[in-house]
Design an enzyme around this catalytic site. Structure first.
Site, PDB file in Angstrom:
ATOM      1  N   ASP A  22       0.852  -1.193   0.000  1.00 52.07           N
ATOM      2  CA  ASP A  22       0.000   0.000   0.000  1.00 52.07           C
ATOM      3  C   ASP A  22       0.888   1.244   0.000  1.00 52.07           C
ATOM      4  O   ASP A  22       1.756   1.390   0.859  1.00 52.07           O
ATOM      5  CB  ASP A  22      -0.878  -0.008   1.261  1.00 52.07           C
ATOM      6  CG  ASP A  22      -1.646   1.291   1.438  1.00 52.07           C
ATOM      7  OD1 ASP A  22      -2.003   1.621   2.581  1.00 52.07           O
ATOM      8  OD2 ASP A  22      -1.853   1.996   0.425  1.00 52.07           O
ATOM      9  N   ASN A  24      -0.423   4.561  -0.272  1.00 50.68           N
ATOM     10  CA  ASN A  24      -1.074   5.828   0.138  1.00 50.68           C
ATOM     11  C   ASN A  24      -1.800   5.704   1.479  1.00 50.68           C
ATOM     12  O   ASN A  24      -2.645   6.540   1.801  1.00 50.68           O
ATOM     13  CB  ASN A  24      -2.049   6.283  -0.956  1.00 50.68           C
ATOM     14  CG  ASN A  24      -3.184   5.284  -1.131  1.00 50.68           C
ATOM     15  OD1 ASN A  24      -3.125   4.175  -0.588  1.00 50.68           O
ATOM     16  ND2 ASN A  24      -4.206   5.656  -1.885  1.00 50.68           N
ATOM     17  N   ASP A  26      -4.160   3.855   2.706  1.00 52.67           N
ATOM     18  CA  ASP A  26      -5.596   3.550   2.890  1.00 52.67           C
ATOM     19  C   ASP A  26      -5.794   2.084   3.275  1.00 52.67           C
ATOM     20  O   ASP A  26      -6.919   1.606   3.341  1.00 52.67           O
ATOM     21  CB  ASP A  26      -6.393   3.887   1.618  1.00 52.67           C
ATOM     22  CG  ASP A  26      -6.007   2.988   0.446  1.00 52.67           C
ATOM     23  OD1 ASP A  26      -6.650   3.079  -0.618  1.00 52.67           O
ATOM     24  OD2 ASP A  26      -5.051   2.188   0.593  1.00 52.67           O
ATOM     25  N   ASP A  30      -1.808  -1.238  -3.831  1.00 52.74           N
ATOM     26  CA  ASP A  30      -2.120  -0.473  -5.046  1.00 52.74           C
ATOM     27  C   ASP A  30      -0.963  -0.563  -6.052  1.00 52.74           C
ATOM     28  O   ASP A  30       0.101  -1.120  -5.754  1.00 52.74           O
ATOM     29  CB  ASP A  30      -2.408   0.987  -4.690  1.00 52.74           C
ATOM     30  CG  ASP A  30      -1.386   1.542  -3.710  1.00 52.74           C
ATOM     31  OD1 ASP A  30      -1.790   2.041  -2.644  1.00 52.74           O
ATOM     32  OD2 ASP A  30      -0.182   1.425  -3.998  1.00 52.74           O
ATOM     33  N   ASP A  99      -4.991 -10.632 -15.493  1.00 55.92           N
ATOM     34  CA  ASP A  99      -5.997 -11.657 -15.222  1.00 55.92           C
ATOM     35  C   ASP A  99      -7.234 -11.319 -16.053  1.00 55.92           C
ATOM     36  O   ASP A  99      -7.735 -10.199 -15.969  1.00 55.92           O
ATOM     37  CB  ASP A  99      -6.331 -11.628 -13.720  1.00 55.92           C
ATOM     38  CG  ASP A  99      -6.744 -12.993 -13.205  1.00 55.92           C
ATOM     39  OD1 ASP A  99      -6.292 -13.372 -12.114  1.00 55.92           O
ATOM     40  OD2 ASP A  99      -7.502 -13.674 -13.925  1.00 55.92           O
ATOM     41  N   ASP A 200      -9.357 -16.610 -16.352  1.00 63.51           N
ATOM     42  CA  ASP A 200     -10.100 -17.080 -15.187  1.00 63.51           C
ATOM     43  C   ASP A 200     -11.186 -18.095 -15.559  1.00 63.51           C
ATOM     44  O   ASP A 200     -11.995 -17.840 -16.448  1.00 63.51           O
ATOM     45  CB  ASP A 200     -10.762 -15.847 -14.539  1.00 63.51           C
ATOM     46  CG  ASP A 200     -11.411 -16.161 -13.212  1.00 63.51           C
ATOM     47  OD1 ASP A 200     -10.670 -16.517 -12.280  1.00 63.51           O
ATOM     48  OD2 ASP A 200     -12.633 -16.072 -13.120  1.00 63.51           O
ATOM     49  N   GLU A 258      -6.964 -20.884 -16.522  1.00 66.84           N
ATOM     50  CA  GLU A 258      -7.265 -21.505 -15.238  1.00 66.84           C
ATOM     51  C   GLU A 258      -8.408 -22.467 -15.497  1.00 66.84           C
ATOM     52  O   GLU A 258      -9.502 -22.035 -15.870  1.00 66.84           O
ATOM     53  CB  GLU A 258      -7.678 -20.462 -14.194  1.00 66.84           C
ATOM     54  CG  GLU A 258      -7.821 -21.090 -12.837  1.00 66.84           C
ATOM     55  CD  GLU A 258      -8.952 -20.540 -11.997  1.00 66.84           C
ATOM     56  OE1 GLU A 258      -9.886 -19.946 -12.551  1.00 66.84           O
ATOM     57  OE2 GLU A 258      -8.887 -20.696 -10.764  1.00 66.84           O
ATOM     58  N   HIS A 329      -4.070 -17.318  -4.855  1.00 68.26           N
ATOM     59  CA  HIS A 329      -4.933 -16.547  -3.961  1.00 68.26           C
ATOM     60  C   HIS A 329      -6.196 -17.310  -3.575  1.00 68.26           C
ATOM     61  O   HIS A 329      -7.047 -16.791  -2.845  1.00 68.26           O
ATOM     62  CB  HIS A 329      -5.308 -15.232  -4.652  1.00 68.26           C
ATOM     63  CG  HIS A 329      -6.050 -15.487  -5.908  1.00 68.26           C
ATOM     64  ND1 HIS A 329      -5.484 -16.081  -7.031  1.00 68.26           N
ATOM     65  CD2 HIS A 329      -7.343 -15.316  -6.227  1.00 68.26           C
ATOM     66  CE1 HIS A 329      -6.389 -16.221  -7.962  1.00 68.26           C
ATOM     67  NE2 HIS A 329      -7.526 -15.778  -7.502  1.00 68.26           N
ATOM     68  N   ASP A 330      -6.312 -18.550  -4.090  1.00 65.07           N
ATOM     69  CA  ASP A 330      -7.510 -19.350  -3.809  1.00 65.07           C
ATOM     70  C   ASP A 330      -7.231 -20.517  -2.879  1.00 65.07           C
ATOM     71  O   ASP A 330      -8.132 -21.338  -2.652  1.00 65.07           O
ATOM     72  CB  ASP A 330      -8.064 -19.957  -5.111  1.00 65.07           C
ATOM     73  CG  ASP A 330      -8.681 -18.933  -6.025  1.00 65.07           C
ATOM     74  OD1 ASP A 330      -8.724 -19.180  -7.235  1.00 65.07           O
ATOM     75  OD2 ASP A 330      -9.105 -17.872  -5.515  1.00 65.07           O
TER      76      ASP A 330
HETATM   77  O1  TEU Z   1     -11.238 -19.428  -9.267  1.00 58.95           O
HETATM   78  C1  TEU Z   1     -12.116 -20.484  -9.679  1.00 58.95           C
HETATM   79  C2  TEU Z   1     -11.746 -21.627  -8.838  1.00 58.95           C
HETATM   80  O2  TEU Z   1     -11.205 -22.613  -9.319  1.00 58.95           O
HETATM   81  C3  TEU Z   1     -11.954 -21.530  -7.379  1.00 58.95           C
HETATM   82  O3  TEU Z   1     -12.726 -20.393  -7.073  1.00 58.95           O
HETATM   83  C4  TEU Z   1     -12.760 -22.775  -7.013  1.00 58.95           C
HETATM   84  O4  TEU Z   1     -13.610 -23.082  -8.098  1.00 58.95           O
HETATM   85  C5  TEU Z   1     -13.673 -22.437  -5.845  1.00 58.95           C
HETATM   86  O5  TEU Z   1     -12.878 -21.843  -4.863  1.00 58.95           O
HETATM   87  C6  TEU Z   1     -14.304 -23.754  -5.379  1.00 58.95           C
HETATM   88  O6  TEU Z   1     -13.281 -24.611  -4.888  1.00 58.95           O
HETATM   89  C7  TEU Z   1     -11.263 -18.264 -10.076  1.00 58.95           C
HETATM   90  C8  TEU Z   1     -10.483 -17.206  -9.305  1.00 58.95           C
HETATM   91  O7  TEU Z   1      -9.140 -17.645  -9.138  1.00 58.95           O
HETATM   92  C9  TEU Z   1     -11.176 -17.017  -7.987  1.00 58.95           C
HETATM   93  O8  TEU Z   1     -10.434 -16.116  -7.146  1.00 58.95           O
HETATM   94  C10 TEU Z   1     -12.559 -16.438  -8.255  1.00 58.95           C
HETATM   95  O9  TEU Z   1     -13.263 -16.348  -7.025  1.00 58.95           O
HETATM   96  C11 TEU Z   1     -13.348 -17.345  -9.217  1.00 58.95           C
HETATM   97  O10 TEU Z   1     -12.595 -17.812 -10.328  1.00 58.95           O
HETATM   98  C12 TEU Z   1     -14.505 -16.537  -9.814  1.00 58.95           C
HETATM   99  O11 TEU Z   1     -13.981 -15.528 -10.647  1.00 58.95           O
HETATM  100 CA    CA Z   2      -3.506   1.977  -1.180  1.00 60.66          CA
END
Ligand code: TEU
Ligand code: CA
Length: 547
Positions: A22, A24, A26, A30, A99, A200, A258, A329-330
């Site tokens: 970050d 700034n 907040d 960013d 993405d 995605d 993905e 991130h998932d």
């Molecule tokens: O992720 C899809 C995905 O494979 C996961 O969200 C999984 O299907 C779900 O968690 C059930 O296990 C992509 C992105 O990486 C994710 O961050 C998004 O939330 C999702 O698509 C919708 O855009």
């Molecule tokens: Ca920021």
């Protein structure tokens, strides 16, 4: 033979902008914050960056719900900031991929707003609206974020499909106008100089005609109803070939799809170079061991990862190219999935680095993985930020105690990967001067970039050395792969052979001590996660040798 490509030789780094840096105060990461850390990434040795979505979004799913594909999310900065970021990345000889979220848009996107306000407009056909014969949704499909995959619009007396959150409305890819608008948008970003995209849930875009009901047994087995009607739909290859020829090919742009749920054979059809569809895919079959789902609290057995990688290394073929990743991130942090005992955190972190950076394929490192990040000690449900976790918690407290519901959500919550990047031992881990959008715990006091840059023996320096070595030795990129002693439990040993050089890796996949393979006796030790050699292989020991 394998055709050389830049995206086969790089090490990617995934940035989740909201939590990276970050600038700034907040409390939200960013673009200017990312620019301030490009030298750090350059020194780490990564050559390509994948940015999670930065487009204008109401952030119901933290940017995976896009409201305007041609604008930058206000919290992240401006288009000028983006242009500078791209320029700074290219000035350092690095690549940048964005993405691309086109299976769905935000319900606040002007297309969707127009579709409900003006049902006669062409935008009504941009989405998947259906009438229902009674007061229930048109079919039994469920969302990945709890509940039915349908919203009801009283003013239309119709339902609209959303595989993800209630604010992520699925696009109708069978509509040629949708495909044309998306091709145009991709071309617009590529003409700015972006080097490619991560697409995605791109395997979900083609749904079976008429959106048929999900098969009951499949629904029970998978935990989601309807998935067999869209995870690999009838027109998927047609639409991917079209995106490639109309938008990607003119710019020679890179694409990684993905594709949750596709196995090896489908991945071959999606990525073989002569297929002219995607360059690579993220397949997820290795992220949970058989019989487990992400929200199960279990110890991930690395022997399964070994089997998975050997199978793909041996059978994916020279026309295809693997992506190599454990985190994004998932998903929760890999170290915490394998072994939560802090005594093993450092050797285990380095073992994971050794495997990811000496196998054949393109490594994707997720922010924080390079310093040995682990899951966070969230205190209560109010600490949760991820729409998937929040919805699941609401669903679970219907039938179990708040405590049990919270524990189950924590075992698989995506928020573990979304806490602030740990830059230093200063307030909020040096991520922000303000109040961070998501909490973190005390871990950053001991585990942070600043401390590890100074410590030669740190996880960070192990990644840096491995990335450097991989870049200098093409055998680790284009060389052959041969696993030896495959059947030996807890041992993962393999050769990488190039024209001029040959390397041997030996790993102990367990927290026990196991016998060393005699093979390595005459080899030159290049790098180990233990400072002194020993007779046997110690817990999670990982050694790289030159033959
Ligand atoms: O992720 C899809 C995905 O494979 C996961 O969200 C999984 O299907 C779900 O968690 C059930 O296990 C992509 C992105 O990486 C994710 O961050 C998004 O939330 C999702 O698509 C919708 O855009
Ligand atoms: Ca920021």
């Amino acid at each position: 033979g394998i055709e050389p490509k830049w995206w086969k030789e790089v090490v990617f780094y995934q940035i989740y902008p909201r939590s990276f840096m970050d600038s700034n105060g907040d409390g939200i990461g960013d673009l200017k914050g990312i620019i301030s850390k490009l030298d750090y990434l350059k020194e780490l040795g990564v050559d390509a960056i994948w940015l999670s979505p930065i487009y204008d979004s109401p952030n119901d799913d933290n940017g995976y719900d896009i409201r305007d594909y041609y604008a930058i999310m206000g919290e992240f900065g401006t288009m000028e900031d983006f242009d500078r970021l791209l320029e700074e990345v290219h000035n350092r000889g690095m690549k940048l991929i964005m993405d691309l979220v086109v299976n769905h848009t935000s319900d606040e996107h002007p297309w969707f707003q127009e579709a409900i306000k003006n049902p006669g407009s062409k935008y009504k056909e941009y989405y998947l609206f259906q009438k229902s014969k009674d007061k229930n949704p048109p079919n039994n499909w469920t969302s990945f974020f709890s509940g039915p995959a349908w919203n009801y619009y009283k003013e239309l007396d119709e339902w609209a499909l959303h595989l993800f959150s209630k604010k992520q409305m699925d696009l109708n890819w069978d509509n040629e106008n949708v495909r044309k608008d998306i091709q145009q948008m991709i071309s617009w970003w590529l003409s700015k100089g972006v080097d490619g995209f991560r697409l995605d849930v791109i395997n979900y875009i083609s749904k079976r005609e008429g959106l048929p009901w999900g098969n009951k047994t499949v629904g029970e087995l998978m935990g989601y109803y309807g998935i067999e009607n869209y995870y690999y739909g009838p027109n998927l290859h047609k639409y991917l070939k079209e995106i490639r020829s109309e938008a990607f090919e003119p710019f020679k742009a890179f694409s990684v799809g993905e594709t949750p749920g596709v196995g090896m054979e489908m991945s071959k059809l999606l990525t073989a170079d002569y297929r002219q569809e995607l360059d690579m895919v993220f397949s997820f079959d290795h992220l949970e061991t058989p019989g487990h789902v992400r929200f199960n609290d279990y110890e991930y057995d690395l022997n399964y990862l070994k089997e998975y990688f050997i199978h793909w290394m041996e059978d994916y073929g020279d026309a295809c190219w693997m992506s190599l990743f454990y985190e994004n991130h998932d998903n929760p942090r890999m170290i915490s999935k394998v072994n939560k005992n802090p005594a093993y955190r450092k050797p285990l972190a380095k073992l994971l680095a050794m495997i990811q950076l000496t196998l054949k394929g393109t490594p994707f490192i997720f922010q924080g993985q390079e310093i040995g990040s682990v899951n966070k000690a969230f205190q209560s449900a109010t600490d949760l930020r991820d729409v998937e976790s929040i919805n699941l918690y609401k669903e679970l407290i219907e039938k179990s105690s708040a405590e049990d519901a919270f524990r189950e959500v924590l075992s698989g919550s995506r928020d573990h990967a979304r806490t602030p990047m740990q830059w230093s031992d200063k307030k909020n881990a040096g991520f922000t001067e303000g109040i961070p959008w998501i909490v973190t715990d005390e871990d950053y006091k001991q585990w942070n970039v600043e401390k590890q840059l100074e410590n030669e023996d740190s996880v960070l320096n192990f990644y840096r050395q491995l990335i450097q070595f991989r870049k200098e030795h093409k055998a680790l990129i284009y060389g052959s792969f041969e696993a030896v002693n495959k059947k030996r439990k807890d041992s993962f040993t393999y050769y990488r052979r190039g024209e001029k050089e040959e390397f041997y890796v030996e790993c102990n996949l367990s927290s026990n001590t196991i016998k060393r393979n005699t093979l390595a006796s005459g080899y030159e030790l290049i790098l180990s996660n233990y400072s002194e050699p020993a007779k046997d292989l110690r817990p999670y020991e990982a050694n790289l040798y030159k033959v």
